[in-house]
Write a protein that holds these residues in place. Structure first.
Motif, mmCIF file in Angstrom:
data_model
loop_
_atom_site.group_PDB
_atom_site.id
_atom_site.type_symbol
_atom_site.label_atom_id
_atom_site.label_comp_id
_atom_site.label_asym_id
_atom_site.label_seq_id
_atom_site.Cartn_x
_atom_site.Cartn_y
_atom_site.Cartn_z
ATOM 1 N N PRO A 41 0.818 -1.218 0.000
ATOM 2 C CA PRO A 41 0.000 0.000 0.000
ATOM 3 C C PRO A 41 0.851 1.268 0.000
ATOM 4 C CG PRO A 41 -0.765 -1.552 1.667
ATOM 5 C CD PRO A 41 0.560 -2.058 1.184
ATOM 6 N N ARG A 42 2.043 1.217 0.597
ATOM 7 C CA ARG A 42 2.913 2.402 0.623
ATOM 8 C C ARG A 42 3.493 2.668 -0.754
ATOM 9 N NH1 ARG A 42 5.270 0.390 5.531
ATOM 10 N NH2 ARG A 42 7.064 -0.307 4.328
ATOM 11 N N ASP A 43 3.773 1.584 -1.472
ATOM 12 C CA ASP A 43 4.470 1.700 -2.746
ATOM 13 C C ASP A 43 3.732 0.837 -3.766
ATOM 14 O OD1 ASP A 43 6.343 2.375 -4.552
ATOM 15 O OD2 ASP A 43 8.013 1.286 -3.615
ATOM 16 N N VAL A 44 2.575 1.356 -4.223
ATOM 17 C CA VAL A 44 1.683 0.533 -5.045
ATOM 18 C C VAL A 44 2.310 0.261 -6.417
ATOM 19 C CG1 VAL A 44 -0.607 0.373 -6.117
ATOM 20 C CG2 VAL A 44 -0.345 1.471 -3.878
ATOM 21 N N PRO A 45 2.533 -1.017 -6.748
ATOM 22 C CA PRO A 45 3.172 -1.353 -8.025
ATOM 23 C C PRO A 45 2.158 -1.389 -9.171
ATOM 24 C CG PRO A 45 2.763 -3.342 -6.797
ATOM 25 C CD PRO A 45 2.211 -2.214 -5.965
ATOM 26 N N ASP A 46 2.666 -1.555 -10.395
ATOM 27 C CA ASP A 46 1.770 -1.669 -11.545
ATOM 28 C C ASP A 46 1.256 -3.104 -11.701
ATOM 29 O OD1 ASP A 46 1.970 1.066 -12.721
ATOM 30 O OD2 ASP A 46 4.105 0.518 -12.732
ATOM 31 N N LEU A 47 2.008 -4.030 -11.108
ATOM 32 C CA LEU A 47 1.628 -5.443 -11.229
ATOM 33 C C LEU A 47 2.334 -6.227 -10.126
ATOM 34 C CD1 LEU A 47 1.278 -7.452 -14.456
ATOM 35 C CD2 LEU A 47 2.889 -8.351 -12.765
ATOM 36 N N VAL A 48 1.685 -7.339 -9.679
ATOM 37 C CA VAL A 48 2.319 -8.181 -8.653
ATOM 38 C C VAL A 48 2.444 -9.612 -9.172
ATOM 39 C CG1 VAL A 48 2.334 -8.786 -6.203
ATOM 40 C CG2 VAL A 48 0.993 -6.834 -6.967
ATOM 41 N N LEU A 49 3.652 -10.181 -8.983
ATOM 42 C CA LEU A 49 3.843 -11.613 -9.226
ATOM 43 C C LEU A 49 3.749 -12.289 -7.868
ATOM 44 C CD1 LEU A 49 6.994 -11.608 -11.568
ATOM 45 C CD2 LEU A 49 4.627 -12.068 -12.244
#
Lengths: 119, 502
Positions: A41-49
């Motif tokens: 939540p602090r560093d929201v990525p564009d995608l998660v593996l």
């Protein structure tokens, strides 16, 4: 550069994914679901593996928590897993994963293609 | 047939006179000259049933013969008309008391005699009808008794308890088997309340004597003309025990299957995880910009990658085989378009064929209808068959050929035909066994564990297809997938029917 987060408890696998993807994306690594739920939540990525067999909360449960999270619910997730028997792909897609990549990862090209399809 | 009259008189003149008269009146006449002779004649077969008898005769007089006749229960009824010269009341009474049916005073009038004899003849005729009816009745009674005896026998010998219960719940009939079910004799239970509920269409379990359990079924019936219930009680102890055992066995088997599936799933996961690193990092090393290996090291890493990939294929095959054997493999039924499937397979395998210099040919009528199979599994089988064919073919071609019916609509079979070395006839039957490879014992020239054909055959069986093979050393092999309901022409090895080899 787009950011891809990887939730993976196996150090070797983290290293492999890092080598495969470091040139193409900014990478963030989490070793389990708890760490991921704290950091994402602090560093929201564009995608998660997401690896499925994680210690404690597994990848499917983690995805569920993300889907319930205000800031994370829109982030696409790919199941990156050694659960690769017949029916596994369909099961994880039904759980809400947008993509599925089985281990052993076929090639860098295949992994990047799966990610690019969702970005 | 005219009625027989026996005339018994010691006076020959009277005998003849009477006989003539009776003959004139249409009777058949027999004569006896004394009582003893008459007695003998009456005991014969087809004896006269009408007796005209003189009171006074030597040897045995009329009265005594009468008494003897009436005392003989085994003789048929004989109508007796007594003739006498004695005319007072006491004589009449004595004659009738001795058993005579009628009494005629001498001298008698012919017309009176005729009438009296006619009465006797009527009585004898009635008597005969009665006797016949009686015999018929007796026969019916005997039949009924026999029928009842066999009914009782069936009911008593039945291993089920059979009861008739009236609407008040009182037992009206019970067979012998009830003794063993309720520890009470059948006779003592009749007239008492049934130890179970009765009503139309009841089906229930009840406790029986000795800790056994029974199953009762009640249906409506009639008993002695009134409404009643027929209750059949069956000892279900053994059946219940077997059902319990079966259920436990089934649960055990299901638990076993679940445990095995879980084990396979975990094994798969645990084997793939290290292979991810082995294969993944070997690939990285071979990449120019990151790997940084050169010289002989490149060959070593290539060996690591090749063997890692081979190990992965082996693991996949073994897990597939285990899952098929444990019944954990489900196949779908979906329309599969064969022309497209064959094209895609050919495209995917083209690089391997080019590398080896073997031609890959696709022959499939575009008009064929889809077959209902599991596309993913059929693709797996096709890759396996074509891959195998290529593996054993040094030069020439591999052909994927779909044969359809005369209209080119219904696909019958899919043949994978190669121009490879062929399989010796003695080993043809073994090619579908797990871990079998032609030449496997002497030299492991060919990669693979020999599981592919075994898996293919099992998968095809699951999909309702058959896998057949024909081969001859030097001519090549053909592996045939016969589709469900397909009836293709006989399978021949390549070149057998004069076909030119590619």
């Amino acid at each position: 550069m787009k950011t891809v987060a990887i939730v993976e408890d196996n150090e070797d696998n983290r290293l492999l994914v890092e080598v495969m993807l470091e040139d193409a994306y900014d990478l963030a690594f989490y070793v389990d679901a708890a760490e991921a739920l704290e950091g994402l939540p602090r560093d929201v990525p564009d995608l998660v593996l997401i690896d499925i067999s994680l210690p404690g909360m597994d990848g499917v449960a983690l995805l569920g928590m993300m889907r319930a999270h205000r800031r994370l619910k829109g982030v696409p997730a790919i199941a990156l897993t050694a659960h690769a028997m017949a029916g596994d792909r369909d099961r994880y897609l039904a759980h809400g994963f947008k993509g599925y990549v089985s281990k052993p990862i076929e090639s860098r090209k295949a992994l990047v293609a799966a990610i690019e399809a969702l970005l | 047939m005219s009625m027989k009259i026996l005339v018994a008189d010691d006076d020959r003149i009277i005998r003849d006179l009477l006989s003539r008269s009776f003959t004139d009146w249409g009777y058949e006449v027999q004569q006896a000259q004394d009582g003893e002779e008459a007695w003998r004649m009456l005991g014969a077969e087809e004896a006269a049933r009408l007796l005209v008898l003189d009171w006074q005769m030597p040897e045995l007089d009329g009265l005594s013969l009468c008494r003897r006749l009436r005392a003989a229960s085994d003789l048929p009824y004989v109508y007796v008309i007594m003739l006498t010269g004695k005319g007072n009341r006491a004589d009449v009474v004595e004659a009738l008391d001795s058993g005579a049916d009628d009494y005629l005073l001498k001298p008698f009038q012919s017309d009176e005699l005729k009438s009296r004899v006619a009465v006797g003849a009527r009585v004898v005729a009635y008597e005969e009808i009665l006797a016949r009816k009686n015999r018929e009745l007796q026969q019916r009674l005997n039949e009924l008794a026999a029928s009842r005896a066999s009914f009782t026998n069936i009911v008593d010998k039945s291993v089920d308890a059979i009861l008739i219960v009236d609407p008040e719940g009182v037992i009206r009939f019970a067979n012998r088997e009830i003794d063993t079910f309720f520890e009470q004799s059948a006779d003592s239970m009749v007239g008492t309340k049934a130890p179970f509920p009765v009503g139309p269409a009841i089906s229930a379990d009840i406790a029986l004597a000795g800790g056994r359990t029974g199953e009762i079924r009640v249906t409506e019936t009639e008993w002695e003309g009134t409404q009643a219930f027929l209750a059949v009680v069956r000892d279900s102890t053994e059946r219940s025990r077997i059902m319990d055992e079966l259920r436990r066995a089934k649960e055990g088997a299901e638990a076993g299957t679940r445990a095995k599936d879980l084990f396979l799933s975990k094994t798969s996961h645990e084997l793939r995880t290290p292979l991810n690193s082995i294969i993944g990092f070997a690939r990285i090393l071979l990449e120019d910009e990151k790997g940084g290996v050169d010289g002989r090291a490149v060959t070593f890493v290539e060996r690591i990658l090749k063997n890692g990939t081979h190990l992965l294929a082996l693991i996949n095959d073994l897990l597939d085989l285990s899952r098929i054997e444990s019944g954990g493999m489900d196949v779908r039924s979906e329309p599969v378009l064969l022309p497209a499937l064959l094209r895609e397979t050919a495209e995917a395998m083209a690089p391997q064929f080019e590398e080896k210099g073997v031609e890959l040919v696709v022959e499939c009528p575009e008009s064929v209808r889809p077959v209902m199979l599991d596309e993913q599994r059929l693709t797996q089988v096709l890759f396996n068959l074509v891959g195998n064919a290529l593996k054993f073919t040094k030069r020439g071609s591999v052909t994927m050929r779909v044969q359809a019916d005369a209209m080119g609509l219904v696909p019958e079979c899919l043949d994978v035909i190669d121009t490879g070395g062929g399989i010796p006839s003695g080993e043809l039957a073994k090619v579908f066994e797990a871990f079998f490879q032609v030449d496997a014992g002497t030299s492991r020239r060919h990669e693979g564990a020999g599981l592919g054909l075994s898996i293919s055959k099992s998968l095809l069986t699951l999909m309702g297809c058959r896998l057949q093979v024909a081969s001859r050393v030097g001519s090549g092999s053909v592996f045939r997938i016969v589709f469900p309901d397909g009836s293709p022409p006989p399978l021949r090895y390549p070149g057998q029917d004069g076909e030119t080899r590619a």
